[in-house]
Enzyme design. Structure first.
Site, PDB file in Angstrom:
ATOM      1  N   GLU A 205       0.883  -1.174   0.000  1.00 21.81           N
ATOM      2  CA  GLU A 205       0.000   0.000   0.000  1.00 21.81           C
ATOM      3  C   GLU A 205       0.913   1.214   0.000  1.00 21.81           C
ATOM      4  OE1 GLU A 205      -4.184   0.633   2.122  1.00 21.81           O
ATOM      5  OE2 GLU A 205      -2.537   0.839   3.532  1.00 21.81           O
TER       6      GLU A 205
ATOM      7  N   ALA B 215       0.081   4.582  -0.952  1.00 23.55           N
ATOM      8  CA  ALA B 215      -0.496   5.837  -0.467  1.00 23.55           C
ATOM      9  C   ALA B 215      -0.392   5.868   1.052  1.00 23.55           C
ATOM     10  CB  ALA B 215      -1.957   5.942  -0.899  1.00 23.55           C
TER      11      ALA B 215
ATOM     12  N   SER C  88       3.313  10.256   8.045  1.00 22.45           N
ATOM     13  CA  SER C  88       4.041   9.279   7.256  1.00 22.45           C
ATOM     14  C   SER C  88       3.303   7.948   7.301  1.00 22.45           C
ATOM     15  CB  SER C  88       5.463   9.127   7.790  1.00 22.45           C
ATOM     16  OG  SER C  88       5.413   8.837   9.162  1.00 22.45           O
ATOM     17  N   LYS C  89       3.665   7.058   6.375  1.00 20.59           N
ATOM     18  CA  LYS C  89       2.939   5.784   6.256  1.00 20.59           C
ATOM     19  C   LYS C  89       3.050   4.964   7.542  1.00 20.59           C
ATOM     20  CE  LYS C  89       0.614   2.613   4.079  1.00 20.59           C
ATOM     21  NZ  LYS C  89      -0.830   2.895   3.953  1.00 20.59           N
ATOM     22  N   VAL C  90       4.254   4.914   8.100  1.00 15.85           N
ATOM     23  CA  VAL C  90       4.451   4.127   9.309  1.00 15.85           C
ATOM     24  C   VAL C  90       4.744   5.088  10.461  1.00 15.85           C
ATOM     25  CG1 VAL C  90       5.823   2.336  10.427  1.00 15.85           C
ATOM     26  CG2 VAL C  90       5.340   2.188   7.973  1.00 15.85           C
TER      27      VAL C  90
END
Lengths: 353, 353
Positions: free
Chosen positions: B141, B143, B347-349
């Site tokens: 993923e 996005a 941020s993503k993580v």
């Protein structure tokens, strides 16, 4: 009695509650001591639900019990009564008349679960449904927005967790004697916090144009962030959005921009280093308009304004930190020319099913 | 792969997940069947926390188990590991790298509690910490905003609750065979929901100036209200405020005024009569700008605009109802000229402790 009077009544309510209900609560704790309890389930709505969130952290910290906040719709809408034989089930409601909260308690008691009502109405359906009753005895609360019944509910939970935790002393709150002493010191700390009203009022009046904001807290004071946001919504019609500091970083942080109003509770204790780091970042990187509630002058200095509270034991912080927050919401409401006694559209007792 | 591609990938991800993970999940359910389980504890953050809320209702409805959403700060900040020997503890994280979620699972496993990781990263610290792993296998993923991993997490929970509930058939979801059949029908319903994109886009573009709104859902779709609001915040910078319909009436209703934007999910089922009554009141008394998501044309007609979904089993509604909501958030974002792939500040993580 106006909302303003009820806010200032809180130290007296606390003093009476701690003195009068301690023996009652110790009796309840003894009655529970023989039962197998694997978890706590708390059913509540509105401000009482924020007292439930406090209970979620406190029963976890003192009793190492997992705590579930009930989803009353499961019972009232879908007709499901969860298995609660090994649960301690607590219903919290100022009026004791919320049918969905009463439904959870009645369902649990029917299965032989241990049940406690925390209410300001000792003759209410909730008190009747539960095996044990803690009457917070805050006196009639006439304002629609809950203030003195909220702090009284917090104290009832703190008394209960302390009484049940006799002998389970740990890193949080120290020995049982320390915990009772911290509770006894609370009413004076509450009075001191309310003594800052003039400063709070001037900070709040400067923000009378507030129409939305973010409210941050963590750990025990996550409950305070939720309750502060609700007061701002119901009294001052401010779109206040509460987060735990951790959840905030998982997405909602995208909302902030320079001068975005951010309110934060950051009392001394284990959560403070992480909160301080986040607040400094919000100031340095995003240049928000930050108002803090803290006992630590250095933390208050991070923001553009700080609301002072006296230092109390970290696990009791929510009882004190909500007080300048209530005053802040009250004075924003006054500054906006709104009626703090009768918020629009809502009523004192909401009979949700 | 863009966010828009990932939104449209969801039916294919769902089809693969249901086919490939059903045997894995049935094996997990068999492994759990001999253990004494009194409650479920779910640890998650961000969108995954909304999947956890869905689990709270679904394990309640199918298994009659009380479900606690973990307060990871208790462990990561205060150092307390709750007693979880008789709990089923589920950690949900797309990346499997959130230290606080990993901490809850590791703490529970250390006590001999049953642990399951639901993750998109089968080699992550979360997957390593848990005894059992459900790999949602949604593919990378890219996005920042979660879409396909969110619906995959919902489906993983639905599969798990169905597998554990073998033989516990009840009023909700019918027999076990009915439940598996409803799951199998889901991918086609998801594709149908995404087929309405042109209509959703035009309704969303008309609301590109949206800067705040209330999002309402109840029961299973309370999770959808939370997730819709988060998408609007992180992608479109809209101050979206989610409530269960019941909590909304306990205070926040004071916020609404004529033309105030209110978004609501109101799918067919047990929650619909109450939702319909509230929506009619919001229209008639408060004259809000109401956008509904519903399979019922009469409900869609209550609002100024309606987003259509096909009818699915009520307990699976969140998997479908979030799809037009994601598209709505995407098109509001486009309409505002913002970057849907890279929301600011986040941020993503997010490695919260």
């Amino acid at each position: 009695m106006s909302l303003h009077d009820e806010i200032h009544e809180q130290p007296a309510v606390a003093r009476r509650l701690i003195t009068e209900q301690r023996p009652v609560i110790e009796r309840i704790a003894r009655a529970l001591s023989g039962r197998p309890i694997d978890l706590v389930v708390i059913a509540a709505r509105g401000s009482s639900d924020h007292a439930a969130i406090y209970g979620q952290y406190l029963f976890g910290a003192f009793e190492r019990l997992p705590v579930a906040l009930a989803t009353p719709a499961l019972t009232s809408v879908y007709g499901v009564v969860p298995r609660l034989e090994r649960a301690l089930v607590i219903g919290i409601s100022q009026s004791g008349r919320s049918p969905d909260v009463v439904g959870v308690i009645a369902g649990a008691r029917g299965q032989g679960g241990a049940t406690i009502a925390i209410t300001n109405a000792a003759d209410s359906p909730l008190a009747e449904a539960a095996e044990h009753v803690i009457d917070v005895a805050a006196g009639p609360e006439r304002a629609v927005a809950a203030t003195k019944t909220y702090t009284a509910q917090l104290i009832a939970i703190a008394l209960l967790a302390t009484a049940i935790g006799e002998g389970s002393a740990g890193a949080i709150g120290g020995s049982t004697a320390d915990r009772w002493a911290a509770l006894a010191a609370l009413p004076d700390a509450m009075a001191e916090a309310l003594g800052t009203e003039d400063t709070v009022a001037s900070i709040a009046r400067e923000r009378a144009a507030l129409d939305r904001c973010i409210v941050l807290g963590r750990g025990f004071d996550y409950a305070t962030a939720r309750e502060w946001a609700l007061k701002l919504k119901e009294l001052a019609q401010v779109g206040a959005d509460p987060y735990s500091a951790a959840d905030f970083m998982h997405g909602p942080m995208a909302l902030v921009e320079p001068d975005y109003p951010v309110l934060a509770i950051a009392a001394s204790g284990a959560v403070l280093p992480g909160m301080r780091e986040l607040l400094e970042r919000l100031r340095d990187q995003y240049r928000v308009d930050l108002v803090t509630v803290s006992d630590d002058p250095a933390v208050r200095a991070i923001g553009s304004a700080g609301l002072a509270i006296p230092r109390v034991a970290e696990w009791l912080s929510p009882v004190v930190s909500i007080l300048p927050a209530q005053l802040f919401a009250y004075h924003v409401t006054q500054g906006r020319g709104l009626d703090a006694e009768h918020p629009r559209w809502i009523s004192k007792v909401t009979l949700t099913h």
